[in-house]
Design a protein around this motif. Structure first.
Motif, PDB file in Angstrom:
ATOM      1  N   ASN A 105      -5.473   2.050  -6.468  1.00  0.00           N
ATOM      2  CA  ASN A 105      -5.936   0.881  -5.558  1.00  0.00           C
ATOM      3  C   ASN A 105      -6.772  -0.133  -5.836  1.00  0.00           C
ATOM      4  O   ASN A 105      -6.869  -1.118  -5.144  1.00  0.00           O
ATOM      5  CB  ASN A 105      -7.111   2.081  -4.170  1.00  0.00           C
ATOM      6  CG  ASN A 105      -6.796   1.125  -2.682  1.00  0.00           C
ATOM      7  OD1 ASN A 105      -6.166   0.772  -2.465  1.00  0.00           O
ATOM      8  ND2 ASN A 105      -8.389   0.537  -2.094  1.00  0.00           N
ATOM      9  N   GLY A 135       0.761  -1.078  -0.188  1.00  0.00           N
ATOM     10  CA  GLY A 135      -0.132  -0.083  -0.311  1.00  0.00           C
ATOM     11  C   GLY A 135       0.984   1.223  -0.145  1.00  0.00           C
ATOM     12  O   GLY A 135       0.496   2.450   0.166  1.00  0.00           O
ATOM     13  N   PRO A 191      -3.775   2.863   1.072  1.00  0.00           N
ATOM     14  CA  PRO A 191      -2.887   3.777   0.407  1.00  0.00           C
ATOM     15  C   PRO A 191      -1.939   4.765   0.904  1.00  0.00           C
ATOM     16  O   PRO A 191      -3.107   5.665   2.426  1.00  0.00           O
ATOM     17  CB  PRO A 191      -3.380   4.590  -0.774  1.00  0.00           C
ATOM     18  CG  PRO A 191      -5.277   4.000  -0.578  1.00  0.00           C
ATOM     19  CD  PRO A 191      -4.906   3.312   0.799  1.00  0.00           C
ATOM     20  N   TYR A 195      -6.872  -4.768  -0.275  1.00  0.00           N
ATOM     21  CA  TYR A 195      -5.638  -3.347  -0.411  1.00  0.00           C
ATOM     22  C   TYR A 195      -5.421  -3.361   1.447  1.00  0.00           C
ATOM     23  O   TYR A 195      -5.776  -3.247   2.175  1.00  0.00           O
ATOM     24  CB  TYR A 195      -6.105  -2.993  -1.037  1.00  0.00           C
ATOM     25  CG  TYR A 195      -7.106  -1.840  -0.018  1.00  0.00           C
ATOM     26  CD1 TYR A 195      -6.942  -0.526   0.326  1.00  0.00           C
ATOM     27  CD2 TYR A 195      -8.963  -2.185  -0.222  1.00  0.00           C
ATOM     28  CE1 TYR A 195      -7.991   0.068   1.001  1.00  0.00           C
ATOM     29  CE2 TYR A 195      -9.560  -1.610   0.211  1.00  0.00           C
ATOM     30  CZ  TYR A 195      -8.936  -0.109   0.942  1.00  0.00           C
ATOM     31  OH  TYR A 195     -10.129   0.376   1.226  1.00  0.00           O
TER      32      TYR A 195
END
Lengths: 439, 610
Positions: free
Chosen positions: B461, B268, B475, B472
């Motif tokens: 993403n 990420g 980020p 995920y």
């Protein structure tokens, strides 16, 4: 005689009255000086401390004159009730109170009005002690017919059961206030013991207290074995030469057991019960540590501000260290540093002498009382005032440990001012009707 | 007098003894040769705040992105200021005389109104560079009551990454009222990384008490510095950014409006965040700010605006990848599902969603060729699986939110991310009336159009989710504060989308085809030595030419980089977005460019002045 008794004002002790007004007024202008800033430059600025203190002074004077409306019998009759009510409020503050500066001792009414019940506990305790010690039959020392003697494990003590009751009545509020984390106010309750000696509390209690304090501090600094050896030596001397004076070998053994237990308990208490800041303060007081950033900081700044005052001081509102807000809590616990800086050696000495005179005058007035109730109460007031005076100015000049209690009537704070107004004005009222009491 | 009342003399002597002790102690403190008193009277004791230099900001490889440089403020102490040659001073510090008069008269007015103290230093000219300092310093004796104060300012060795780095500025009253640490005139991170890591970067200011004379020259520390608190240096921040990639992306995006976000899928970590047009971050520092800021603010291309996280564009066909995953997970779509496409999808007798003809497209082929009709049908079947359109839509929307759309990644360290828009069912109830809408009413959501709004970060993403096959990591841009590893401390969470691993095979196959198989929509991005999986998109723009969208990750096995890119008014996704992404991937993974002609065309392309 009866014509003189009509007027309360006429029978008021003028010196005490003048002393009270002087201290309150002098406190107010010093609060003004220590809280002065460009934004709050008026002494009647009600958003600043000086303005608020003015309001408290007005309320306190109102309270004082209101107290004059009561009959003296009222305070005697309601002493247990007042004491009980204060105990309840001390318990309630532990549950519902708010923590201010680490002490959970405040009822917060609005953000600017907070009430500290422990300030009123001194008054209530003084009243209730006067009530029981004012009884004609009361005595600390067991008489010849010693049915009243306090015994522990069958060992007769140098105190009556009534005397023990008096001590317990002091310890209950003291314990509650200690639970609030307010060590300073708790220590104030020691002042009652100072008064007890006037009324016959055996000096052995005094000696025991002093030795306990010495044992506490030496046990922190020196090995336990060393302290115990000294105690054993003292015990032998006492046994050899003062057995009769102290009251028999049983008492000596009991005292030795007590001191031994205390010696062994000191280290665990010091390490586990006391908090880091307490340990710091003790170490600084014992000269083991120079802690200039933490607990030594306030005291050092205070000494510096006082020191910079010189002989005549820098003048009212001209203290540069005061203006720089150098000393924390300068309007409350460290108000004396402002006095020292702005009024100098001369002004501070005058304040100390006026305080001394005020307290001595209280004792003298207590002595002339015809009623035992009044006499006991007067001594209590004098001793509380003295204890505050001793600890507060002692802290500011670096002679006493920093426990953080106000200078009576002078420091900023509504609860404190009202508490002392109650204490003093009730005595003024009692004193004013002293002559009505037939011997 | 009886014995009892004689005791009062014992009390008198105790009281008297204590009072005497106090008086003696006071005498010792106040009377003898008194160091305190001299200090207090001869000099002013001034409280000097020491500002530590802000921590440096580094990229993931340890290259310096932001450091500090010293600048000087000219200050005046009104109480000590004497009449001076104003013109000379103004010339030295490069301000107009009228401005000088304006500042000083305001100061005196405030003093008169008792709003400030005469002894309080006020800035006359700020942020003078070192060059000014050397000429002014030797003439300062002519200006009593004035002095120079040194302070660190931000410096950017390379003029890149302005948006994500953010900038530092003076605090305003909303901050000073809320946070007692800040005093008026202090600096604070206003945006980007400077804001997110303010506390670590700023360090802790120290207070020093010093004696000063009337020229404010320090005459030594007060009581040997006993009362000083040391300032604590700000900590260095290592970011996840890759400076080279960031710079390369900014060059590629020159003269184009849009945004690129590149993320390392398995962590990420944001590798690059480009918003174009951009500006030189040095322009927001010190005196430059006054010169450039108004121009930047008024620029019609909005260079101050971080398009990568703040703009919302319809995500376009990149959305189909997610659609394919949701359809499979819901059990209404299988690899061999065929939806007939005769060049469009019929909504009603008069309306149809346009498409090129893809007869008998299966799932893989539908992604490779980005068939609109196919995904209208998929969306329709997901929603229709449930009793009411509202219920079905809510199920679909829930998936979309789990993919990071319509939300701003609350545990991310990137400030001011905009949520974009995934409308609620209430929104459609309001627009069409309760029960007044069906899947077909809102069918354009199925192909990433309609009310949908997403930003480049969310699209990158989505590429990460496919690369990771189902999850995920939030980020983020912070990697290390000093030596502390932020990810290891658990600052950034793993988010599952709820799509099973097995459903990714066919989708990835389709994304592979889009870039690598003849007939794929992004064949222009194909690289011979790296396998890229991607998906093009075209965001419909009612105000002008459509926006070009592309998302991709590479290599196919063990993905190292995922990318989301939006180029405004660039038309079909393959024309600009896909080639730029492909170049970025090549640069990051191999550090060489094998297609100089394509690179040149992309760099020189100008989509703003057209």
């Amino acid at each position: 005689m009866s014509s003189r008794n009509q007027s309360i004002i006429g029978n008021l002790d003028g010196w005490l009255m003048a002393g009270y007004l002087f201290l309150v007024f002098f406190g107010w202008i010093n609060i003004y000086s220590s809280s002065y800033s460009e934004e709050h430059s008026s002494i009647f600025d009600f958003s600043a401390e000086q303005g608020k203190q003015f309001i408290w002074i007005c309320i306190s004077l109102g309270l004082g004159f209101f107290l004059f409306l009561f009959d003296t019998k009222f305070f005697q009759a309601f002493s247990f009730f007042i004491y009980g009510a204060v105990l309840v409020s001390l318990v309630l503050v532990l549950i519902f109170g708010q923590t201010v500066a680490g002490n959970k001792s405040w009822f917060v009414i609005t953000s600017s009005i907070k009430i500290q019940p422990s300030e009123f506990a001194k008054f209530a305790t003084a009243l209730v002690l006067a009530r029981i010690m004012g009884d004609n039959k009361f005595s600390f020392t067991p008489g010849i017919s010693s049915g009243n003697q306090f015994k522990f494990l069958g060992i007769p003590f140098h105190i009556t059961k009534d005397g023990m009751l008096a001590i317990i009545l002091v310890l209950i509020p003291a314990a509650l206030i200690l639970m609030e984390n307010d060590t300073g106010t708790t220590l104030v309750f020691l002042s009652f013991f100072l008064a007890f000696f006037r009324f016959g509390l055996n000096w052995i209690f005094f000696i025991t207290g002093v030795i306990s304090i010495i044992v506490f501090f030496t046990s922190i600094l020196y090995p336990v074995g060393f302290v115990l050896a000294i105690l054993a030596l003292l015990g032998l001397i006492a046994f050899g030469s003062m057995r009769n004076l102290i009251g028999g070998w049983k008492i000596i053994v009991l005292l030795l057991l007590f001191f031994t237990g205390l010696t062994l308990a000191v280290k665990p208490i010091y390490n586990h019960v006391l908090k880091e800041h307490h340990r710091k303060r003790i170490m600084v007081l014992l000269g083991q540590e120079k802690d200039m950033k933490g607990s030594g900081w306030n005291v050092n700044n205070s000494k510096m501000a006082i020191g910079s005052g010189g002989v005549l001081g820098k003048g009212f509102l001209k203290g540069s260290l005061t203006k720089l807000k150098y000393v924390p809590k300068q309007h409350t616990d460290f108000i004396f540093s402002t006095v020292g800086e702005e009024w100098g050696f001369v002004g501070s000495t005058v304040l100390i002498l006026i305080y001394l005179f005020f307290i001595m005058r209280l004792v003298a007035a207590a002595e002339r009382q015809r009623s035992m109730f009044n006499k006991v109460y007067g001594y209590m007031v004098a001793c509380i005032m003295f204890f505050h005076f001793f600890m507060n100015i002692g802290t500011a000049v670096g002679l006493a440990p920093a426990v953080g209690i106000p200078l009576p009537l002078v420091s900023y704070g509504g609860s404190s001012l009202m508490g002392f107004t109650l204490l003093i004005w009730v005595f003024l009222k009692l004193d004013s009707q002293n002559l009505q009491i037939l011997r | 007098m009886n014995q009892d009342s004689a005791i009062k003399y014992i009390y008198y002597s105790i009281f008297g003894f204590v009072a005497l002790a106090f008086i003696i102690k006071l005498f010792l403190l106040q009377i003898p040769d008194n160091a305190y008193k001299q200090f207090a009277n001869m000099y002013a004791i001034r409280r000097v705040v020491k500002y530590p230099a802000r921590g440096n900001i580094l990229d993931r490889k340890g290259n310096l992105m932001v450091s500090n440089e010293y600048a000087y403020d000219l200050l005046m102490i009104p109480a000590e200021a004497k009449p001076i040659d104003t013109l000379e001073l103004c010339r030295l510090v490069d301000i107009e005389k009228s401005e000088f008069i304006k500042i000083t008269s305001q100061v005196w007015a405030r003093i008169k109104e008792r709003k400030m103290s005469k002894t309080q230093a006020v800035p006359i000219a700020k942020d003078l560079s070192k060059e000014y300092f050397s000429t002014i310093q030797e003439k300062m004796y002519k200006f009593p009551g004035y002095f120079l104060d040194k302070k660190p300012l931000r410096k950017y060795p390379k003029p890149i990454a302005a948006h994500i780095l953010g900038y530092v500025g003076e605090v305003d009253t909303t901050i000073t009222n809320k946070n007692p640490y800040y005093q008026p005139g202090d600096y604070i991170g206003i945006s980007g990384i400077e804001k997110a890591y303010e506390e670590a970067l700023r360090g802790r200011k120290g207070v020093k008490k010093v004696f000063v004379d009337v020229h404010n020259n320090e005459k030594g520390s007060f009581m040997n510095g006993m009362y000083d608190t040391a300032s604590v240096q700000g900590e260095n921040l290592t970011t996840t950014l890759d400076m080279e990639l960031q710079e390369y992306g900014e060059i590629l995006m020159r003269n184009k409006k849009g945004a690129i976000v590149a993320i390392e899928p398995k962590t990420g970590e944001v590798l690059a965040m480009i918003s174009s047009p951009t500006y030189d971050p040095n322009q927001m520092v010190g005196r430059n700010k006054r010169k450039f800021y108004p121009g930047l603010l008024l620029d019609k291309t909005k260079p101050l605006y971080n398009r990568a996280i703040m703009d919302g564009y319809p995500p376009g066909s990149t959305f189909k990848v997610m659609e394919a995953l949701i359809g499979q997970q819901e059990g209404v779509l299988f690899p061999n599902t065929v939806h007939p496409c005769g060049g469009g999808y019929r909504i009603s007798a008069t309306h149809r969603v346009g498409c090129h003809a893809h007869p008998n497209a299966d799932l893989r082929y539908s992604i490779q060729t980005s068939c609109n009709a196919y995904y209208c049908a998929v969306f329709n079947s997901i929603v229709k699986k449930y009793k009411t359109a509202r219920e079905g839509y809510n199920v679909w929307r829930n998936y979309v939110l789990k993919f990071g759309f319509g939300q701003n990644f609350p545990d991310s360290d990137i400030p001011n991310i905009k949520k974009g828009n995934v409308p609620t069912s209430d929104f459609y109830d309001k627009r069409y009336g309760k029960g007044g809408w069906r899947a077909l009413t809102i069918i354009s959501l199925g192909i990433g159009q309609g009310e949908l709004q997403a930003n480049a970060l969310q699209i990158a993403n989505l590429a990460c989710i496919v690369a990771n096959r189902g999850y995920y990591i939030t980020p983020h841009v912070g990697k290390k504060i000093g030596d502390r590893d932020l990810a290891a401390e658990g600052h950034f969470q793993k988010h599952e989308t709820g799509i099973d691993d097995k459903y990714f095979d066919i989708v990835i196959e389709g994304m592979y085809g889009a870039v690598n198989v003849p007939g794929g929509t992004a064949l222009v991005g194909k690289l011979n030595h790296i396998v890229i999986c991607g998906k093009t998109g075209t965001a419909q723009n009612p105000h002008g030419k459509d926006h070009s969208v592309f998302m991709a990750y590479a290599p196919r096995e063990n993905p190292q980089i995922a990318i989301g890119i939006l180029v405004e008014n660039a038309g079909f996704g393959a024309t600009w977005a896909a080639p730029i992404a492909s170049l970025m991937i090549e640069k990051y993974l191999t550090d060489t460019i094998t297609r100089p002609a394509l690179e040149k065309r992309m760099m020189e392309g100008n989509l703003i002045t057209q």
